[in-house]
Design a protein around this motif. Structure first.
Motif, PDB file in Angstrom:
ATOM      1  N   VAL A  39      60.676   7.941  85.920  1.00  0.00           N
ATOM      2  CA  VAL A  39      59.450   7.574  85.225  1.00  0.00           C
ATOM      3  C   VAL A  39      58.814   6.422  85.992  1.00  0.00           C
ATOM      4  O   VAL A  39      59.435   5.378  86.196  1.00  0.00           O
ATOM      5  CB  VAL A  39      59.722   7.154  83.767  1.00  0.00           C
ATOM      6  N   ARG A  41      55.613   3.906  86.044  1.00  0.00           N
ATOM      7  CA  ARG A  41      54.542   3.392  85.195  1.00  0.00           C
ATOM      8  C   ARG A  41      53.728   2.358  85.951  1.00  0.00           C
ATOM      9  O   ARG A  41      54.261   1.575  86.724  1.00  0.00           O
ATOM     10  CB  ARG A  41      55.120   2.744  83.942  1.00  0.00           C
ATOM     11  N   PHE A  46      59.362  -0.680  78.998  1.00  0.00           N
ATOM     12  CA  PHE A  46      60.534   0.142  78.745  1.00  0.00           C
ATOM     13  C   PHE A  46      60.744   0.203  77.243  1.00  0.00           C
ATOM     14  O   PHE A  46      60.815  -0.815  76.574  1.00  0.00           O
ATOM     15  CB  PHE A  46      61.769  -0.457  79.443  1.00  0.00           C
ATOM     16  N   PHE A  47      60.849   1.416  76.692  1.00  0.00           N
ATOM     17  CA  PHE A  47      60.943   1.599  75.257  1.00  0.00           C
ATOM     18  C   PHE A  47      62.385   1.585  74.748  1.00  0.00           C
ATOM     19  O   PHE A  47      62.618   1.466  73.564  1.00  0.00           O
ATOM     20  CB  PHE A  47      60.272   2.903  74.837  1.00  0.00           C
ATOM     21  N   ASN A  49      64.608   4.017  74.534  1.00  0.00           N
ATOM     22  CA  ASN A  49      65.173   5.310  74.136  1.00  0.00           C
ATOM     23  C   ASN A  49      64.841   6.399  75.164  1.00  0.00           C
ATOM     24  O   ASN A  49      64.774   7.561  74.831  1.00  0.00           O
ATOM     25  CB  ASN A  49      64.644   5.716  72.760  1.00  0.00           C
ATOM     26  N   GLU A  50      64.641   6.010  76.389  1.00  0.00           N
ATOM     27  CA  GLU A  50      64.240   6.956  77.422  1.00  0.00           C
ATOM     28  C   GLU A  50      65.428   7.349  78.289  1.00  0.00           C
ATOM     29  O   GLU A  50      66.443   6.679  78.310  1.00  0.00           O
ATOM     30  CB  GLU A  50      63.166   6.330  78.314  1.00  0.00           C
ATOM     31  N   GLY A  51      65.269   8.414  78.991  1.00  0.00           N
ATOM     32  CA  GLY A  51      66.263   8.803  79.968  1.00  0.00           C
ATOM     33  C   GLY A  51      67.249   9.857  79.504  1.00  0.00           C
ATOM     34  O   GLY A  51      68.236  10.108  80.177  1.00  0.00           O
ATOM     35  N   ASN A  52      67.023  10.489  78.363  1.00  0.00           N
ATOM     36  CA  ASN A  52      67.908  11.557  77.897  1.00  0.00           C
ATOM     37  C   ASN A  52      67.457  12.875  78.521  1.00  0.00           C
ATOM     38  O   ASN A  52      66.400  13.404  78.186  1.00  0.00           O
ATOM     39  CB  ASN A  52      67.881  11.636  76.374  1.00  0.00           C
ATOM     40  N   ASP A  55      66.208  15.949  76.472  1.00  0.00           N
ATOM     41  CA  ASP A  55      64.859  16.018  75.916  1.00  0.00           C
ATOM     42  C   ASP A  55      63.932  16.902  76.743  1.00  0.00           C
ATOM     43  O   ASP A  55      62.819  17.198  76.316  1.00  0.00           O
ATOM     44  CB  ASP A  55      64.245  14.613  75.822  1.00  0.00           C
ATOM     45  N   TYR A  56      64.365  17.302  77.913  1.00  0.00           N
ATOM     46  CA  TYR A  56      63.525  18.087  78.815  1.00  0.00           C
ATOM     47  C   TYR A  56      64.186  19.438  79.089  1.00  0.00           C
ATOM     48  O   TYR A  56      65.290  19.499  79.626  1.00  0.00           O
ATOM     49  CB  TYR A  56      63.312  17.326  80.134  1.00  0.00           C
ATOM     50  N   GLN A 118      52.962   7.601  84.556  1.00  0.00           N
ATOM     51  CA  GLN A 118      52.145   7.170  83.430  1.00  0.00           C
ATOM     52  C   GLN A 118      51.213   6.074  83.938  1.00  0.00           C
ATOM     53  O   GLN A 118      51.653   4.977  84.261  1.00  0.00           O
ATOM     54  CB  GLN A 118      53.027   6.674  82.282  1.00  0.00           C
TER      55      GLN A 118
END
Length: 122
Positions: A39, A41, A46-47, A49-52, A55-56, A118
């Motif tokens: 990702v 940006r 950084f939120f 809960n990313e990087g799973n 999810d894709y 992003q």
């Protein structure tokens, strides 16, 4: 597997990375994997809960295997039991790839990359 002797005088490889292999000699099986989620940006954020990868769908769907529906006959005449390499110069071997001087039975390589950019809207 047919075995031959690999003779390499000079090999220069700058980078081998990301589930890749540089091998001189014989191998029975190679299984290479490389899953990447990148990702990028414009703003540092950084939120948490990313990087799973789950999810894709890209990372979980089966990779199609080509089907060969014809008979293939191969005849080889290796007049020399040696594989000779004088000089090889490689900049990089990456993303589940193989630089192999020798005999291989089975290579199973996979690279799945999801790159997200992003950018800020103005």
């Amino acid at each position: 597997m047919f075995k031959r002797t690999s003779i390499v005088k000079d090999a220069r490889v700058i980078t081998v990375s990301d589930s890749s292999v540089f091998e001189i000699g014989d191998s029975a099986n190679m299984k290479l994997r490389n899953n990447v989620l990148a990702v990028q940006r414009q703003a540092e954020l950084f939120f948490g809960n990313e990087g799973n990868l789950n999810d894709y769908p890209l990372f979980s769907r089966p990779i199609p295997i080509p089907q060969i529906n014809e008979n293939i006959s191969v005849t080889r005449y290796n007049l020399s039991p040696f594989i000779r390499v004088n000089h090889i110069s490689i900049v990089g071997v990456a993303s589940s790839s193989v630089l192999h001087i020798g005999s291989t039975g089975i290579i199973d390589a996979e690279a799945r990359i999801k790159h997200i950019r992003q950018l800020l809207h103005r």
